[in-house]
Write an enzyme that holds these catalytic residues in place. Structure first.
Site, PDB file in Angstrom:
ATOM      1  N   HIS A   6      39.053  34.523  47.356  1.00  0.00           N
ATOM      2  CA  HIS A   6      38.159  35.016  46.308  1.00  0.00           C
ATOM      3  C   HIS A   6      37.047  33.985  46.094  1.00  0.00           C
ATOM      4  O   HIS A   6      36.907  33.405  45.024  1.00  0.00           O
ATOM      5  CB  HIS A   6      38.936  35.269  45.015  1.00  0.00           C
ATOM      6  CG  HIS A   6      38.217  36.141  44.045  1.00  0.00           C
ATOM      7  ND1 HIS A   6      38.848  37.115  43.302  1.00  0.00           N
ATOM      8  CD2 HIS A   6      36.913  36.206  43.688  1.00  0.00           C
ATOM      9  CE1 HIS A   6      37.973  37.736  42.527  1.00  0.00           C
ATOM     10  NE2 HIS A   6      36.787  37.184  42.752  1.00  0.00           N
ATOM     11  N   ASN A  51      37.828  39.309  48.806  1.00  0.00           N
ATOM     12  CA  ASN A  51      37.312  40.030  47.649  1.00  0.00           C
ATOM     13  C   ASN A  51      35.791  40.134  47.727  1.00  0.00           C
ATOM     14  O   ASN A  51      35.100  39.130  47.914  1.00  0.00           O
ATOM     15  CB  ASN A  51      37.685  39.298  46.356  1.00  0.00           C
ATOM     16  CG  ASN A  51      37.119  40.012  45.140  1.00  0.00           C
ATOM     17  OD1 ASN A  51      37.615  41.059  44.729  1.00  0.00           O
ATOM     18  ND2 ASN A  51      36.048  39.465  44.566  1.00  0.00           N
ATOM     19  N   GLU A  52      35.274  41.343  47.625  1.00  0.00           N
ATOM     20  CA  GLU A  52      33.840  41.622  47.526  1.00  0.00           C
ATOM     21  C   GLU A  52      33.008  40.835  48.544  1.00  0.00           C
ATOM     22  O   GLU A  52      32.162  40.006  48.179  1.00  0.00           O
ATOM     23  CB  GLU A  52      33.344  41.342  46.108  1.00  0.00           C
ATOM     24  CG  GLU A  52      34.033  42.202  45.060  1.00  0.00           C
ATOM     25  CD  GLU A  52      33.446  42.021  43.664  1.00  0.00           C
ATOM     26  OE1 GLU A  52      32.575  41.136  43.478  1.00  0.00           O
ATOM     27  OE2 GLU A  52      33.841  42.773  42.761  1.00  0.00           O
ATOM     28  N   GLU A 280      39.465  46.978  41.083  1.00  0.00           N
ATOM     29  CA  GLU A 280      38.874  46.526  39.819  1.00  0.00           C
ATOM     30  C   GLU A 280      38.093  47.679  39.208  1.00  0.00           C
ATOM     31  O   GLU A 280      37.389  48.403  39.906  1.00  0.00           O
ATOM     32  CB  GLU A 280      37.901  45.349  40.012  1.00  0.00           C
ATOM     33  CG  GLU A 280      38.530  44.016  40.326  1.00  0.00           C
ATOM     34  CD  GLU A 280      37.489  42.905  40.434  1.00  0.00           C
ATOM     35  OE1 GLU A 280      36.410  43.016  39.797  1.00  0.00           O
ATOM     36  OE2 GLU A 280      37.732  41.930  41.156  1.00  0.00           O
ATOM     37  N   TRP A 331      40.160  45.747  35.157  1.00  0.00           N
ATOM     38  CA  TRP A 331      39.661  44.378  35.030  1.00  0.00           C
ATOM     39  C   TRP A 331      39.083  44.216  33.629  1.00  0.00           C
ATOM     40  O   TRP A 331      38.131  44.881  33.282  1.00  0.00           O
ATOM     41  CB  TRP A 331      38.576  44.085  36.080  1.00  0.00           C
ATOM     42  CG  TRP A 331      38.183  42.641  36.068  1.00  0.00           C
ATOM     43  CD1 TRP A 331      37.149  42.068  35.384  1.00  0.00           C
ATOM     44  CD2 TRP A 331      38.859  41.575  36.737  1.00  0.00           C
ATOM     45  NE1 TRP A 331      37.129  40.715  35.601  1.00  0.00           N
ATOM     46  CE2 TRP A 331      38.174  40.382  36.422  1.00  0.00           C
ATOM     47  CE3 TRP A 331      39.984  41.503  37.563  1.00  0.00           C
ATOM     48  CZ2 TRP A 331      38.579  39.154  36.916  1.00  0.00           C
ATOM     49  CZ3 TRP A 331      40.372  40.279  38.044  1.00  0.00           C
ATOM     50  CH2 TRP A 331      39.665  39.117  37.728  1.00  0.00           C
ATOM     51  N   TRP A 339      32.561  33.356  36.954  1.00  0.00           N
ATOM     52  CA  TRP A 339      31.638  32.732  37.886  1.00  0.00           C
ATOM     53  C   TRP A 339      30.424  32.114  37.200  1.00  0.00           C
ATOM     54  O   TRP A 339      30.571  31.354  36.270  1.00  0.00           O
ATOM     55  CB  TRP A 339      31.245  33.724  38.997  1.00  0.00           C
ATOM     56  CG  TRP A 339      32.484  34.198  39.714  1.00  0.00           C
ATOM     57  CD1 TRP A 339      33.115  35.402  39.561  1.00  0.00           C
ATOM     58  CD2 TRP A 339      33.318  33.437  40.609  1.00  0.00           C
ATOM     59  NE1 TRP A 339      34.261  35.440  40.319  1.00  0.00           N
ATOM     60  CE2 TRP A 339      34.415  34.255  40.976  1.00  0.00           C
ATOM     61  CE3 TRP A 339      33.219  32.145  41.142  1.00  0.00           C
ATOM     62  CZ2 TRP A 339      35.403  33.814  41.847  1.00  0.00           C
ATOM     63  CZ3 TRP A 339      34.218  31.721  42.012  1.00  0.00           C
ATOM     64  CH2 TRP A 339      35.291  32.549  42.348  1.00  0.00           C
TER      65      TRP A 339
END
Length: 387
Positions: A6, A51-52, A280, A331, A339
């Site tokens: 992540h 992730n993403e 999410e 989420w 972040w």
């Protein structure tokens, strides 16, 4: 469900060879992933390799918004803050190495005896996009139709197809090849075969939808992912109200639950009806000067409404569109570090008091969601069509 990576590349590897800018990361990531499989494969049966990846590659290496903050000086907003980088190049290199690392990790997973019966995939983070030229009348007419084609499939190729197409079909979408050209790395035939069908499920992180605007004005001497896609996007308002649905005062993004259903149908139709897990989905707030007010923070009616609307959209996707959705993660459980936004963005069902020993307080959304999971929607909600 465990996410292996992540966005937290070890600093030592960043310093040694540039992290995901180097293909050396493939071996190191695969060893790390295989270690987690050997340690926890007998307990954990659902895994996410990355992730993403779209956000990681673009925001970190094309616009400099997230770590490691790399971009070219000509990038708006963050260009002056980037000390190094090459927009329009590095982002594709990073994703290429990421995809190859994913393929090798999946190969290790499928060879892991402890992991038998488990599944592995990637958590993607697409939005849904509607045409920019949407009048109020068109919007109302659009709402009447349950099925419609994506008005910005080209843009979705650049966001979702960038990583889903290789893990399904073994290669990048043709639209990316056409517009990125020589800057888009190529897979060998062996790599294509390893990538093909390398995900047991499609993870989807969905929050909002936007309006797509065709943009042909770009400088070939200043390449970027944005200019390659030839699409811009923005929120859009009609008569002071969001043309989608609503954006409450503290909300971080527009609320458009129908976009979730549209996105899921798009994936079903284009990618052979895969198993999908909503990894999410949630509502974020910036409370500003009210951030320390429990009265304001705990009365999160808009979050409750957001969850209700998206669960309804998900119900329609499963029951009416026959989409193979097997899981849903909200989420998030509690407010946390977001972040580059730090602790200002609150996504949690539980309020965390950062100034008083991290005490947790149950919000109204948590009360509703807990009851919903136990009993389903209440009679009053069904009678008043609150969902």
């Amino acid at each position: 469900m465990v996410t292996i990576f992540h966005w937290d590349t070890p600093q030592d590897l960043e310093d040694e060879y540039g992290g995901f800018l180097s293909d050396r990361i493939i071996k190191d990531y695969t060893e790390y992933a295989n270690f987690t499989f050997q340690e926890y494969g007998h307990k954990v049966k659902h895994w996410i390799t990355f992730n993403e990846p779209w956000v990681f590659s673009r925001a970190g290496y094309d616009i400099g918004k997230k770590a490691p903050g790399r971009c070219s000086k000509y990038i708006k907003e963050h260009g002056e803050l980037c000390h190094a980088g090459r927009s329009g190049f590095e982002t594709y290199i990073v994703s290429h190495n990421l995809l190859l690392a994913h393929a090798d990790a999946v190969e290790a997973f499928r060879s892991c005896e402890k992991c038998k019966g488990g599944k592995i995939g990637i958590a993607h983070s697409p939005a849904w996009f509607e045409p920019h030229e949407l009048s109020q009348e068109e919007h109302e007419e659009h709402e009447k139709h349950e099925e419609h084609e994506s008005p910005a499939a080209h843009l979705i190729d650049f966001i979702l197809g960038w990583h889903l197409n290789p893990t399904t079909h073994g290669d990048y979408p043709q639209s990316m090849k056409d517009h990125v050209g020589h800057r888009l790395p190529k897979f060998t035939e062996a790599q294509k075969q390893k990538l093909k069908n390398s995900a047991d499920f499609v993870g989807i992180n969905y929050y909002t939808s936007l309006f797509a605007l065709h943009d042909e004005e770009h400088d070939p001497l200043k390449p970027s992912w944005q200019s390659d896609s030839l699409i811009d996007w923005e929120p859009r308002y009609v008569d002071r109200f969001s043309a989608f649905n609503s954006k409450p005062d503290f909300a971080r993004v527009e609320v458009y639950a129908n976009g979730l259903r549209s996105l899921l149908k798009y994936i079903k139709d284009k990618y052979n009806n895969p198993e999908i897990i909503i990894t999410e989905n949630g509502y974020g707030e910036d409370l500003g000067e009210h951030d320390t007010s429990l009265v304001v923070a705990l009365s999160d009616e808009h979050r409750k409404y957001y969850i209700q609307k998206h669960l309804l959209s998900l119900n329609q996707a499963i029951c009416e569109d026959k989409i193979n959705v097997t899981g849903y993660f909200l989420w998030s459980l509690m407010d946390n570090f977001e972040w580059q936004d730090g602790y200002n963005a609150r996504f949690g069902l539980y309020y965390v008091d950062y100034k008083n020993n991290l005490t947790r307080h149950e919000k109204k959304s948590a009360q509703w969601y807990s009851n919903f999971l136990l009993t389903g929607p209440s009679e009053s909600e069904l009678e008043h069509d609150e969902l």
